[in-house]
Design a protein around this motif. Structure first.
Motif, PDB file in Angstrom:
ATOM      1  N   ASP A 150       2.628 -37.115 -22.902  1.00 48.88           N
ATOM      2  CA  ASP A 150       2.709 -36.760 -21.475  1.00 48.88           C
ATOM      3  C   ASP A 150       1.815 -35.567 -21.140  1.00 48.88           C
ATOM      4  O   ASP A 150       1.543 -35.305 -19.965  1.00 48.88           O
ATOM      5  N   LEU A 151       1.418 -34.801 -22.171  1.00 48.16           N
ATOM      6  CA  LEU A 151       0.751 -33.516 -21.902  1.00 48.16           C
ATOM      7  C   LEU A 151      -0.755 -33.544 -22.143  1.00 48.16           C
ATOM      8  O   LEU A 151      -1.458 -32.626 -21.736  1.00 48.16           O
ATOM      9  N   ILE A 152      -1.262 -34.560 -22.834  1.00 54.82           N
ATOM     10  CA  ILE A 152      -2.658 -34.476 -23.278  1.00 54.82           C
ATOM     11  C   ILE A 152      -3.641 -35.260 -22.407  1.00 54.82           C
ATOM     12  O   ILE A 152      -4.835 -35.291 -22.700  1.00 54.82           O
ATOM     13  N   ALA A 153      -3.137 -35.921 -21.380  1.00 52.56           N
ATOM     14  CA  ALA A 153      -4.059 -36.622 -20.473  1.00 52.56           C
ATOM     15  C   ALA A 153      -3.493 -36.533 -19.060  1.00 52.56           C
ATOM     16  O   ALA A 153      -2.296 -36.695 -18.865  1.00 52.56           O
ATOM     17  N   ALA A 154      -4.386 -36.247 -18.093  1.00 46.92           N
ATOM     18  CA  ALA A 154      -3.938 -36.170 -16.702  1.00 46.92           C
ATOM     19  C   ALA A 154      -5.074 -36.572 -15.771  1.00 46.92           C
ATOM     20  O   ALA A 154      -6.243 -36.351 -16.066  1.00 46.92           O
TER      21      ALA A 154
ATOM     22  N   PRO B 249      -4.077 -37.211  -8.858  1.00 40.45           N
ATOM     23  CA  PRO B 249      -3.409 -38.326  -8.187  1.00 40.45           C
ATOM     24  C   PRO B 249      -4.195 -38.815  -6.971  1.00 40.45           C
ATOM     25  O   PRO B 249      -4.163 -39.998  -6.638  1.00 40.45           O
ATOM     26  N   GLY B 250      -4.933 -37.913  -6.322  1.00 38.85           N
ATOM     27  CA  GLY B 250      -5.687 -38.302  -5.131  1.00 38.85           C
ATOM     28  C   GLY B 250      -6.973 -39.032  -5.477  1.00 38.85           C
ATOM     29  O   GLY B 250      -7.179 -40.188  -5.081  1.00 38.85           O
ATOM     30  N   THR B 251      -7.812 -38.392  -6.294  1.00 39.46           N
ATOM     31  CA  THR B 251      -9.149 -38.946  -6.563  1.00 39.46           C
ATOM     32  C   THR B 251      -9.179 -39.819  -7.813  1.00 39.46           C
ATOM     33  O   THR B 251     -10.114 -40.592  -7.999  1.00 39.46           O
ATOM     34  N   GLY B 252      -8.186 -39.683  -8.669  1.00 38.72           N
ATOM     35  CA  GLY B 252      -8.184 -40.436  -9.922  1.00 38.72           C
ATOM     36  C   GLY B 252      -9.085 -39.806 -10.970  1.00 38.72           C
ATOM     37  O   GLY B 252      -9.266 -40.352 -12.050  1.00 38.72           O
ATOM     38  N   ALA B 253      -9.662 -38.622 -10.644  1.00 39.65           N
ATOM     39  CA  ALA B 253     -10.595 -37.978 -11.592  1.00 39.65           C
ATOM     40  C   ALA B 253      -9.827 -37.395 -12.772  1.00 39.65           C
ATOM     41  O   ALA B 253      -8.711 -36.885 -12.618  1.00 39.65           O
ATOM     42  N   ARG B 254     -10.446 -37.490 -13.932  1.00 40.86           N
ATOM     43  CA  ARG B 254      -9.842 -36.960 -15.153  1.00 40.86           C
ATOM     44  C   ARG B 254      -9.775 -35.441 -15.087  1.00 40.86           C
ATOM     45  O   ARG B 254     -10.740 -34.789 -14.696  1.00 40.86           O
ATOM     46  N   GLN B 255      -8.657 -34.873 -15.487  1.00 33.33           N
ATOM     47  CA  GLN B 255      -8.536 -33.415 -15.478  1.00 33.33           C
ATOM     48  C   GLN B 255      -8.677 -32.880 -16.897  1.00 33.33           C
ATOM     49  O   GLN B 255      -8.139 -33.470 -17.830  1.00 33.33           O
ATOM     50  N   PRO B 256      -9.441 -31.771 -17.058  1.00 28.81           N
ATOM     51  CA  PRO B 256      -9.566 -31.204 -18.405  1.00 28.81           C
ATOM     52  C   PRO B 256      -8.227 -30.619 -18.866  1.00 28.81           C
ATOM     53  O   PRO B 256      -7.467 -30.081 -18.060  1.00 28.81           O
ATOM     54  N   ILE B 257      -7.941 -30.775 -20.160  1.00 26.49           N
ATOM     55  CA  ILE B 257      -6.668 -30.282 -20.698  1.00 26.49           C
ATOM     56  C   ILE B 257      -6.968 -29.213 -21.752  1.00 26.49           C
ATOM     57  O   ILE B 257      -7.590 -29.517 -22.787  1.00 26.49           O
ATOM     58  N   ALA B 258      -6.542 -27.983 -21.498  1.00 25.93           N
ATOM     59  CA  ALA B 258      -6.768 -26.906 -22.458  1.00 25.93           C
ATOM     60  C   ALA B 258      -5.721 -26.981 -23.567  1.00 25.93           C
ATOM     61  O   ALA B 258      -4.523 -27.115 -23.305  1.00 25.93           O
TER      62      ALA B 258
ATOM     63  N   PRO C 241     -11.752 -35.852 -24.338  1.00 22.50           N
ATOM     64  CA  PRO C 241     -11.092 -36.996 -23.691  1.00 22.50           C
ATOM     65  C   PRO C 241     -11.237 -38.293 -24.493  1.00 22.50           C
ATOM     66  O   PRO C 241     -10.282 -39.051 -24.596  1.00 22.50           O
ATOM     67  N   GLU C 242     -12.416 -38.532 -25.079  1.00 19.09           N
ATOM     68  CA  GLU C 242     -12.599 -39.823 -25.777  1.00 19.09           C
ATOM     69  C   GLU C 242     -11.642 -39.936 -26.956  1.00 19.09           C
ATOM     70  O   GLU C 242     -11.081 -40.997 -27.203  1.00 19.09           O
TER      71      GLU C 242
END
Ligand SMILES: C[S@@+](CC[C@H](N)C(=O)[O-])C[C@H]1O[C@@H](n2cnc3c(N)ncnc32)[C@H](O)[C@@H]1O
Lengths: 178, 312
Positions: free
Chosen positions: B8-12, B15-24, B56-57
């Motif tokens: 649940d924590l490593i990918a986000a 919600p609006g644009t569907g763009a991938r968010q970086p996860i520190a 991300p990959e």
């Protein structure tokens, strides 16, 4: 205890049969969780055959070492007796476990889905975890009180071979998911 | 203390644009350590990262691997057959009430095992459209790839469980409810209260006392990925109690709510997974009739399962 004529044949045959069937299942397990297609009977069958092939190769190594060892010893008859007795002790551990696995597999395939789940959760799942311990216990019992190097070599090679089939098949063919 | 799942924590995604968010990495490990889960933090620390941000990959590949292993568990637990047991009578009840264009939507479908299985076997009938939705585009891409590979008549789309664009005659899910905190469950069920919807069937881990230990053994025996093993046990630890689920589903207000648990099988070894079922009241009698003897396994809010546990 002396190994009888019947045991001379039956013990090695039973051990080889258990090892080969186990190898086929080890091959199957090595391939599981790597292919998310729905239809994978051929995939599973092929994995089982790969396990069987590796298991047979490992058995051949054990047979060769024991054969050469027997030829090179001056009391081949006693040495063979000692091997059969060690194999007999191994079977005392392996056979009840194999019987429990067979009953669980039959239950898994034949019972309705809820009972079948029960069999997975109390049988087949924990059995997978217990399998290396069972092999080690069988080996320990086989080696109990034996000072012959041939018994040690045969037991350790055979047990190691059985435990290596699954990781070997997994590394060789199923390391990367499909 | 919160029970967390690494996945649940490593990918986000936004919600609006569907763009991938970086996860520190530090954010994730910080949350896990704050929850007392040092083992999970160590698992995340070993994941590939660039300048402290998870790659991300490799996250995507890991999640696909874990879901492929998860499918194996679902196969062994006969999850698809479990759905069919309820889906068939529910769809038949809808058909006989005049519903047209029947559609089953699997929410949080992951790589789409249940939908693809239903498509392969066609057990629900040729008039039933099959669709899987998940918020994770990588899992949806994998589900689509697999379906294409086997030429299966089903579809997959990205969607948030709380803002569903997809109408369904029956909504289903498996292993998804425990991903939402109690106060979001009502919204989850309400999102499925649509004019064309006959009902829903949501399977999740039964929150029995034995569930975490059972999950440990089962995931340890069947999964290779540390993340999968970890999340599998925590799923069982955070599974919602029966009463919590029934109460949350009851907030829909326009459906009859049941827990489906055959009495002979309420022991925790048989009831590893069990569903919350919702159905339009006018379809309820037909569902019971079509279920036959198995209708006795439907337990309403005032007719609880013997092992029904209080809200957790
Ligand atoms: C434990 S997995 C279960 C996957 C699949 N149903 C199965 O049984 O194998 C939970 C799934 O829920 C999805 N999910 C979590 N929150 C979601 C949301 N708000 N909307 C849609 N999908 C969600 C995740 O992406 C993940 O694929």
């Amino acid at each position: 205890m002396h190994a009888g004529q019947f045991d001379h044949v039956a013990v090695p045959v039973a051990l080889a049969a258990v090892a080969l069937v186990d190898a086929a299942f080890a091959g199957f397990r090595a391939a599981t969780g790597r292919n998310a297609r729905i239809e994978k009977r051929r995939y599973n069958l092929r994995a089982a055959v790969r396990g069987l092939a590796i298991g047979a190769a490992s058995l051949a190594v054990v047979a060769a070492v024991l054969g050469i060892g027997l030829l090179g010893t001056h009391d081949a008859g006693h040495a063979y007796d000692a091997l059969v007795q060690a194999g007999h002790r191994m079977l005392m551990v392996l056979m009840p476990f194999a019987a429990a696995v067979v009953v669980s597999l039959a239950g898994y395939w034949l019972l309705p889905m809820r009972e079948s789940t029960f069999v997975i959760l109390v049988g087949l799942g924990p059995f997978t975890l217990a399998r290396p311990l069972v092999v080690l216990a069988a080996a320990a019992l086989a080696l109990h009180d034996s000072h012959r190097w041939l018994v040690w070599a045969g037991t350790l090679l055979a047990s190691g071979g059985v435990l290596l089939v699954e990781p070997w098949v997994h590394r060789r063919w199923y390391h990367e998911p499909l | 203390m919160a029970v967390l799942e690494i996945s649940d924590l490593i990918a986000a995604w936004d919600p609006g644009t569907g763009a991938r968010q970086p996860i520190a990495v530090a954010d994730v490990t910080g949350r896990l350590r704050a929850a007392g889960d040092h083992r999970a933090a160590r698992i995340v620390e070993r994941m590939p990262a660039t300048s402290g941000v998870l790659e991300p990959e490799s996250v995507d590949r890991l999640l696909v691997r874990v879901h492929t292993e998860l499918q194996r568990l679902a196969e062994e637990l006969h999850m698809a057959e479990r759905f069919v047991e309820l889906l068939r009578p529910m769809l038949d009840a809808a058909r006989s009430a005049g519903f047209r264009r029947l559609r089953v939507v699997d929410i949080g479908c992951g790589i789409g095992y249940v939908i693809r299985w239903l498509a392969t076997t066609r057990v629900l009938g040729a008039d039933v459209e099959l669709l899987g939705v998940d918020q994770n585009p990588v899992l949806i891409a994998e589900a689509s790839r697999l379906a294409l590979d086997e030429g299966l008549p089903c579809g997959f789309a990205c969607a948030d469980a709380f803002a569903l664009a997809e109408d369904a005659t029956v909504y289903i899910s498996s292993g998804v409810l425990h991903h939402f905190p109690v106060d979001e469950l009502g919204d989850f069920f309400r999102a499925q209260d649509r004019p064309g919807t006959a009902g829903f069937i949501h399977y999740d881990i039964a929150a029995t006392r034995l569930a975490p230990a059972g999950a440990w053994v089962f995931h340890r025996a069947r999964m290779r990925e540390l993340l999968g093993r970890h999340d599998g046990v925590n799923s069982a630890r955070r599974a919602h109690g029966d009463r919590t689920l029934v109460t949350a589903a009851g907030q829909v207000g326009t459906m009859d709510i049941f827990l489906f648990a055959p009495i002979r099988h309420t022991n925790p070894f048989c009831a590893a997974m069990r569903p919350v079922v919702g159905i339009r009241p006018e379809l309820s009698p037909a569902l019971r009739r079509l279920l036959g003897r198995r209708a006795r396994a439907l337990h309403g809010t005032d007719d609880p399962v013997p092992s029904l546990r209080a809200a957790t």
